[in-house]
Design a protein around this motif. Structure first.
Motif, PDB file in Angstrom:
ATOM      1  N   ASP A 141       6.727  -2.226   2.680  1.00  0.00           N
ATOM      2  CA  ASP A 141       5.542  -2.893   3.537  1.00  0.00           C
ATOM      3  C   ASP A 141       5.889  -4.424   2.949  1.00  0.00           C
ATOM      4  O   ASP A 141       6.025  -5.310   4.453  1.00  0.00           O
ATOM      5  N   ARG A 142       6.133  -4.786   2.606  1.00  0.00           N
ATOM      6  CA  ARG A 142       7.175  -6.903   1.734  1.00  0.00           C
ATOM      7  C   ARG A 142       8.369  -7.131   2.842  1.00  0.00           C
ATOM      8  O   ARG A 142       7.999  -8.343   3.417  1.00  0.00           O
ATOM      9  N   LYS A 143       9.335  -5.914   3.573  1.00  0.00           N
ATOM     10  CA  LYS A 143       9.612  -6.738   4.757  1.00  0.00           C
ATOM     11  C   LYS A 143       9.270  -6.676   5.940  1.00  0.00           C
ATOM     12  O   LYS A 143       9.787  -8.050   6.488  1.00  0.00           O
ATOM     13  N   ASP A 144       7.450  -6.676   5.965  1.00  0.00           N
ATOM     14  CA  ASP A 144       7.209  -6.688   7.135  1.00  0.00           C
ATOM     15  C   ASP A 144       6.495  -8.272   6.828  1.00  0.00           C
ATOM     16  O   ASP A 144       5.895  -8.740   8.365  1.00  0.00           O
ATOM     17  N   CYS A 145       6.294  -8.881   5.656  1.00  0.00           N
ATOM     18  CA  CYS A 145       5.757 -10.005   5.929  1.00  0.00           C
ATOM     19  C   CYS A 145       6.372 -11.517   6.005  1.00  0.00           C
ATOM     20  O   CYS A 145       7.612 -10.950   6.173  1.00  0.00           O
ATOM     21  N   PRO A 146       5.835 -12.646   6.456  1.00  0.00           N
ATOM     22  CA  PRO A 146       6.469 -13.801   6.196  1.00  0.00           C
ATOM     23  C   PRO A 146       7.314 -14.115   5.329  1.00  0.00           C
ATOM     24  O   PRO A 146       6.984 -14.437   4.358  1.00  0.00           O
ATOM     25  N   GLY A 147       8.992 -14.575   5.768  1.00  0.00           N
ATOM     26  CA  GLY A 147       9.990 -14.105   4.527  1.00  0.00           C
ATOM     27  C   GLY A 147      10.123 -13.180   3.777  1.00  0.00           C
ATOM     28  O   GLY A 147      11.052 -13.336   3.359  1.00  0.00           O
ATOM     29  N   GLY A 148       9.910 -12.138   4.614  1.00  0.00           N
ATOM     30  CA  GLY A 148      10.165 -10.814   3.602  1.00  0.00           C
ATOM     31  C   GLY A 148      11.936 -10.016   4.470  1.00  0.00           C
ATOM     32  O   GLY A 148      11.861 -11.223   5.672  1.00  0.00           O
ATOM     33  N   ASP A 149      12.205  -9.271   3.793  1.00  0.00           N
ATOM     34  CA  ASP A 149      14.163  -9.149   4.035  1.00  0.00           C
ATOM     35  C   ASP A 149      14.168  -8.015   4.507  1.00  0.00           C
ATOM     36  O   ASP A 149      13.742  -7.271   3.324  1.00  0.00           O
TER      37      ASP A 149
ATOM     38  N   VAL B  93       0.486  -1.561   0.228  1.00  0.00           N
ATOM     39  CA  VAL B  93      -0.004  -0.384  -0.500  1.00  0.00           C
ATOM     40  C   VAL B  93       1.196   1.201  -0.521  1.00  0.00           C
ATOM     41  O   VAL B  93       1.949   1.315   0.554  1.00  0.00           O
ATOM     42  N   THR B  94       0.406   2.163  -0.253  1.00  0.00           N
ATOM     43  CA  THR B  94       1.223   3.678  -1.005  1.00  0.00           C
ATOM     44  C   THR B  94       1.163   4.336   0.128  1.00  0.00           C
ATOM     45  O   THR B  94       0.049   4.623   0.969  1.00  0.00           O
TER      46      THR B  94
ATOM     47  N   CYS C 285       1.282  -8.852   2.364  1.00  0.00           N
ATOM     48  CA  CYS C 285       1.930 -10.230   2.522  1.00  0.00           C
ATOM     49  C   CYS C 285       0.581 -11.284   1.845  1.00  0.00           C
ATOM     50  O   CYS C 285       1.483 -12.881   1.480  1.00  0.00           O
ATOM     51  N   LYS C 286      -0.351 -10.787   1.356  1.00  0.00           N
ATOM     52  CA  LYS C 286      -0.362 -11.748   0.473  1.00  0.00           C
ATOM     53  C   LYS C 286      -1.124 -11.699  -1.071  1.00  0.00           C
ATOM     54  O   LYS C 286      -1.777 -12.684  -1.675  1.00  0.00           O
TER      55      LYS C 286
END
Length: 111
Positions: A31-39, A17-18, A78-79
């Protein structure tokens, strides 16, 4: 890395999300950094700048912008599923890159 795979990686990095003044790409990447498996060590600014530079060289900037916007509109970073969401935009970007590589077979990334 082949161009079609590079754009899929970009798509995965972009899901989100922006927020604030960041580009769609940077916000989604963060935002993707906070997802499971995010770097969380990913430098989103550098990653997005590199993707934008590559798209400029290929003549595919508008297609990358369309993909970034589509991914930024997804509610839950994350989805994000690149096989089911924003496929039209990703296909357009891949087609643009393929057209460039057909005309420039020896160019970097066109293997």
């Amino acid at each position: 890395m082949a161009l079609s795979k590079r754009w899929a990686v970009c798509a995965i990095a972009l899901g989100g999300v922006t927020l604030g003044c960041k580009s769609d790409c940077e916000s989604a990447c963060d935002d993707r950094k906070d997802c499971p498996g995010g770097d969380d060590s990913t430098d989103c600014s550098k990653t997005c700048d590199a993707e934008e530079d590559a798209a400029d060289k290929l003549g595919c900037k508008s297609q990358l912008d369309d993909l970034s916007s589509c991914i930024a509109d997804i509610d839950d970073a994350c989805k994000f599923d690149p096989t089911k969401q924003c496929t039209r935009e990703n296909d357009a970007l891949n087609a643009c890159a393929a057209k460039y590589c057909d005309a420039h077979p020896g160019a970097y990334g066109c293997t």
